[in-house]
Motif scaffolding. Structure first.
Motif, PDB file in Angstrom:
ATOM      1  N   SER A   7      31.614 115.235 -53.196  1.00  0.00           N
ATOM      2  CA  SER A   7      30.419 114.402 -52.802  1.00  0.00           C
ATOM      3  C   SER A   7      30.621 112.732 -52.808  1.00  0.00           C
ATOM      4  CB  SER A   7      29.130 114.789 -53.646  1.00  0.00           C
ATOM      5  OG  SER A   7      28.380 113.822 -53.497  1.00  0.00           O
ATOM      6  N   GLY A  57      28.646 109.956 -50.908  1.00  0.00           N
ATOM      7  CA  GLY A  57      27.505 110.544 -51.639  1.00  0.00           C
ATOM      8  C   GLY A  57      26.954 109.841 -53.064  1.00  0.00           C
ATOM      9  N   SER A  58      25.754 109.310 -53.125  1.00  0.00           N
ATOM     10  CA  SER A  58      25.539 108.959 -54.389  1.00  0.00           C
ATOM     11  C   SER A  58      24.960 109.868 -55.591  1.00  0.00           C
ATOM     12  CB  SER A  58      24.601 107.542 -54.300  1.00  0.00           C
ATOM     13  OG  SER A  58      23.378 108.027 -53.856  1.00  0.00           O
ATOM     14  N   GLY A  59      24.371 110.838 -54.912  1.00  0.00           N
ATOM     15  CA  GLY A  59      23.903 111.892 -55.845  1.00  0.00           C
ATOM     16  C   GLY A  59      22.479 111.674 -56.150  1.00  0.00           C
ATOM     17  N   ASN A  97      22.783 115.401 -45.141  1.00  0.00           N
ATOM     18  CA  ASN A  97      23.565 116.155 -46.458  1.00  0.00           C
ATOM     19  C   ASN A  97      24.173 117.524 -45.341  1.00  0.00           C
ATOM     20  OD1 ASN A  97      23.266 114.885 -48.396  1.00  0.00           O
ATOM     21  ND2 ASN A  97      21.473 115.887 -49.338  1.00  0.00           N
ATOM     22  N   SER A 102      22.708 126.686 -46.653  1.00  0.00           N
ATOM     23  CA  SER A 102      21.738 126.057 -47.548  1.00  0.00           C
ATOM     24  C   SER A 102      20.463 125.939 -46.520  1.00  0.00           C
ATOM     25  CB  SER A 102      21.737 125.008 -48.402  1.00  0.00           C
ATOM     26  OG  SER A 102      23.301 124.798 -48.571  1.00  0.00           O
ATOM     27  N   GLY A 131      20.272 110.963 -53.404  1.00  0.00           N
ATOM     28  CA  GLY A 131      19.599 110.949 -52.217  1.00  0.00           C
ATOM     29  C   GLY A 131      18.280 112.000 -52.152  1.00  0.00           C
ATOM     30  N   LEU A 132      18.576 113.323 -52.912  1.00  0.00           N
ATOM     31  CA  LEU A 132      17.396 114.357 -52.811  1.00  0.00           C
ATOM     32  C   LEU A 132      16.507 113.840 -53.952  1.00  0.00           C
ATOM     33  CD1 LEU A 132      19.674 117.691 -52.697  1.00  0.00           C
ATOM     34  CD2 LEU A 132      18.089 116.642 -50.977  1.00  0.00           C
ATOM     35  N   VAL A 136      27.125 119.085 -56.897  1.00  0.00           N
ATOM     36  CA  VAL A 136      27.695 120.375 -57.281  1.00  0.00           C
ATOM     37  C   VAL A 136      29.300 120.094 -57.363  1.00  0.00           C
ATOM     38  CG1 VAL A 136      28.244 122.733 -56.471  1.00  0.00           C
ATOM     39  CG2 VAL A 136      25.983 121.485 -56.004  1.00  0.00           C
ATOM     40  N   ARG A 195      26.974 116.560 -43.785  1.00  0.00           N
ATOM     41  CA  ARG A 195      28.095 116.316 -44.803  1.00  0.00           C
ATOM     42  C   ARG A 195      28.587 117.591 -45.535  1.00  0.00           C
ATOM     43  NH1 ARG A 195      25.792 112.666 -49.086  1.00  0.00           N
ATOM     44  NH2 ARG A 195      26.026 111.057 -47.472  1.00  0.00           N
ATOM     45  N   TYR A 196      27.890 118.379 -45.538  1.00  0.00           N
ATOM     46  CA  TYR A 196      28.288 119.649 -46.333  1.00  0.00           C
ATOM     47  C   TYR A 196      28.656 120.728 -45.364  1.00  0.00           C
ATOM     48  CZ  TYR A 196      27.251 116.779 -50.317  1.00  0.00           C
ATOM     49  OH  TYR A 196      27.202 115.852 -51.148  1.00  0.00           O
ATOM     50  N   ASP A 220      21.494 125.043 -42.655  1.00  0.00           N
ATOM     51  CA  ASP A 220      22.993 124.785 -42.385  1.00  0.00           C
ATOM     52  C   ASP A 220      23.684 126.234 -42.458  1.00  0.00           C
ATOM     53  OD1 ASP A 220      24.425 124.564 -44.719  1.00  0.00           O
ATOM     54  OD2 ASP A 220      23.006 122.737 -44.904  1.00  0.00           O
TER      55      ASP A 220
HETATM   56  P1  ADP Z   1      24.883 113.351 -52.443  1.00  0.00           P
HETATM   57  O1  ADP Z   1      24.389 111.801 -51.956  1.00  0.00           O
HETATM   58  O2  ADP Z   1      25.907 113.485 -53.522  1.00  0.00           O
HETATM   59  O3  ADP Z   1      24.883 114.240 -51.198  1.00  0.00           O
HETATM   60  P2  ADP Z   1      22.062 114.250 -52.951  1.00  0.00           P
HETATM   61  O4  ADP Z   1      21.070 113.905 -53.749  1.00  0.00           O
HETATM   62  O5  ADP Z   1      21.728 113.963 -51.433  1.00  0.00           O
HETATM   63  O6  ADP Z   1      23.269 113.654 -53.337  1.00  0.00           O
HETATM   64  O7  ADP Z   1      22.527 115.875 -53.024  1.00  0.00           O
HETATM   65  C1  ADP Z   1      22.783 116.488 -54.247  1.00  0.00           C
HETATM   66  C2  ADP Z   1      23.921 117.420 -54.424  1.00  0.00           C
HETATM   67  O8  ADP Z   1      23.180 118.703 -53.648  1.00  0.00           O
HETATM   68  C3  ADP Z   1      25.096 117.021 -53.587  1.00  0.00           C
HETATM   69  O9  ADP Z   1      25.856 116.344 -54.291  1.00  0.00           O
HETATM   70  C4  ADP Z   1      25.464 118.539 -53.035  1.00  0.00           C
HETATM   71  O10 ADP Z   1      26.228 118.870 -54.028  1.00  0.00           O
HETATM   72  C5  ADP Z   1      24.111 119.314 -53.048  1.00  0.00           C
HETATM   73  N1  ADP Z   1      23.626 119.637 -51.505  1.00  0.00           N
HETATM   74  C6  ADP Z   1      22.809 118.771 -51.061  1.00  0.00           C
HETATM   75  N2  ADP Z   1      22.445 119.139 -49.710  1.00  0.00           N
HETATM   76  C7  ADP Z   1      23.414 120.312 -49.772  1.00  0.00           C
HETATM   77  C8  ADP Z   1      23.905 120.939 -48.600  1.00  0.00           C
HETATM   78  N3  ADP Z   1      23.010 120.928 -47.372  1.00  0.00           N
HETATM   79  N4  ADP Z   1      24.778 121.849 -48.669  1.00  0.00           N
HETATM   80  C9  ADP Z   1      25.231 122.281 -50.023  1.00  0.00           C
HETATM   81  N5  ADP Z   1      25.018 121.350 -50.861  1.00  0.00           N
HETATM   82  C10 ADP Z   1      24.170 120.283 -50.603  1.00  0.00           C
END
Ligand code: ADP
Length: 351
Positions: free
Chosen positions: A306, A311-313, A253, A341, A315-316, A301, A256-257, A281
């Protein structure tokens, strides 16, 4: 009113009347014995008549009051109980918005409140289930629509049957597979069915290994990395593979971000009986109003950004459940958009 409620009603009334009847019989017997002993024989018949009359009046009054209190009790106790039983049947048949009136009586009020609370939880779970099905369908639709487009283009001759076209199709199939794999992992972690193999290992060493694996992506993104493992090993008691999965997700992440030229810093420290690993980051950051939701399934977000980056949304969500399953946690912080973040993973230290 069902038969068992009617039976209970009559049982309650009968119980009250039995108490009255026993009282009257005992009183008649006792009065008779005492009167025979204490009163002169010539006065006895008149006294007995007076006692019997008084007892009949008392019995009628007691029976009337008993009946009245029974009916009151019935209204106060049986009606709310009947309502709870009726509502639970309605909930069982799918009416999750069903609630009961909370009576003034303390105990019955507590019962009705607990019932309503349970109904509310069931309604939320049902709502989440419906939402999940909708989200899954929506997520599957995107790669499927892509594949369908390519296939139609190939059939109509709009797309040439070149390796490039097939590579694009393969890209969509991979996306579909990744999503299905993620969904399967999500369902396992959420139901607590994920297999964990706990061992005692150095978290710093594992973080170093994950960073080496991500080196090509860091180079591709022109990102700087800072990581200085502590001088003494930070040994944790967790599943090393699942911990690596969490770190891969957080670092993935961060990559990616974070726009080109940014930096990702990883730090590790010990805090009482926990290890804390932080991934920070200098990327796009997270708005304060989105922070509470980023661990929810399918929450993004910026969905278009994403999704386009694969991104599948979820992962977290998976990462947080894995951390919970290992008696740890993950928290997110961000000063806001454009401010970067920080994600902190805590895991229990090995003894
Ligand atoms: P995704 O596969 O979309 O990244 P995650 O569940 O990993 O799904 O993350 C959910 C959302 O949290 C992301 O779509 C992004 O909007 C936000 N996010 C996660 N990590 C970061 C990061 N390091 N910086 C900014 N936004 C983040």
């Amino acid at each position: 009113m069902p038969r068992f409620w009617r039976r209970l009603r009559w049982q309650l009334i009968a119980a009250q009347l039995v108490v009255v009847a026993v009282g009257v019989v005992v009183l008649i017997g006792a009065a008779d014995v005492l009167a025979t002993r204490a009163i002169a024989p010539e006065l006895l018949p008149a006294v007995q008549v007076a006692i019997t009359k008084a007892l009949i009046i008392a019995a009628v009054a007691a029976a009337t009051v008993g009946l009245g209190t029974s009916l009151l009790l019935l209204r106060e106790i049986l009606r709310p109980l009947h309502e709870v039983a009726h509502s639970s049947q309605r909930i069982a048949s799918g009416r999750y918005d069903e609630r009961v009136e909370v009576p003034a009586t303390e105990e019955l009020g507590a019962l009705a409140s607990s019932f309503n609370q349970m109904a509310e939880v069931l309604e939320t779970v049902e709502h989440q289930r419906i939402l999940l099905i909708g989200n899954v369908a929506h997520e599957l639709r995107t790669p499927l629509a892509g594949l369908e487009g390519y296939l139609e283009g190939l059939v109509d001759g709009v797309f040439p049957s070149t390796p490039e076209t097939f590579t694009e199709m393969q890209h969509e199939v991979r996306r579909l597979r990744r999503l299905v794999d993620d969904l399967q992992t999500l369902s396992r972690v959420e139901s607590g069915q994920v297999q964990l193999t706990f061992s005692d290992f150095d978290l710093g060493e594992l973080a170093g290994w994950v960073l080496v694996r991500l080196q090509p992506q860091l180079i591709d993104g022109h990102l700087g990395i800072s990581f200085m493992p502590p001088a003494t090993p930070v040994r944790v008691y967790a599943d090393p593979d699942r911990t690596a999965q969490i770190l891969l997700n957080l670092l993935g992440n961060a990559i990616r971000y974070t726009p080109e030229g940014g930096t990702i810093s990883v730090s590790l420290r010990q805090d009482q009986d926990q290890a804390q690993l932080q991934v920070c980051d200098t990327g796009i950051g997270i708005p304060a109003d989105a922070l509470p939701y980023i661990f929810e399934r399918f929450y993004r977000v910026d969905p278009s950004r994403s999704r386009s980056s694969g991104g599948s949304g979820i992962g977290l969500t998976i990462a947080q459940h894995l951390a919970w399953a290992m008696a740890g946690d993950i928290v997110a912080e961000s000063a806001g958009p454009g401010q970067g973040s920080c994600f902190t993973v805590t895991l229990p230290l090995a003894e």
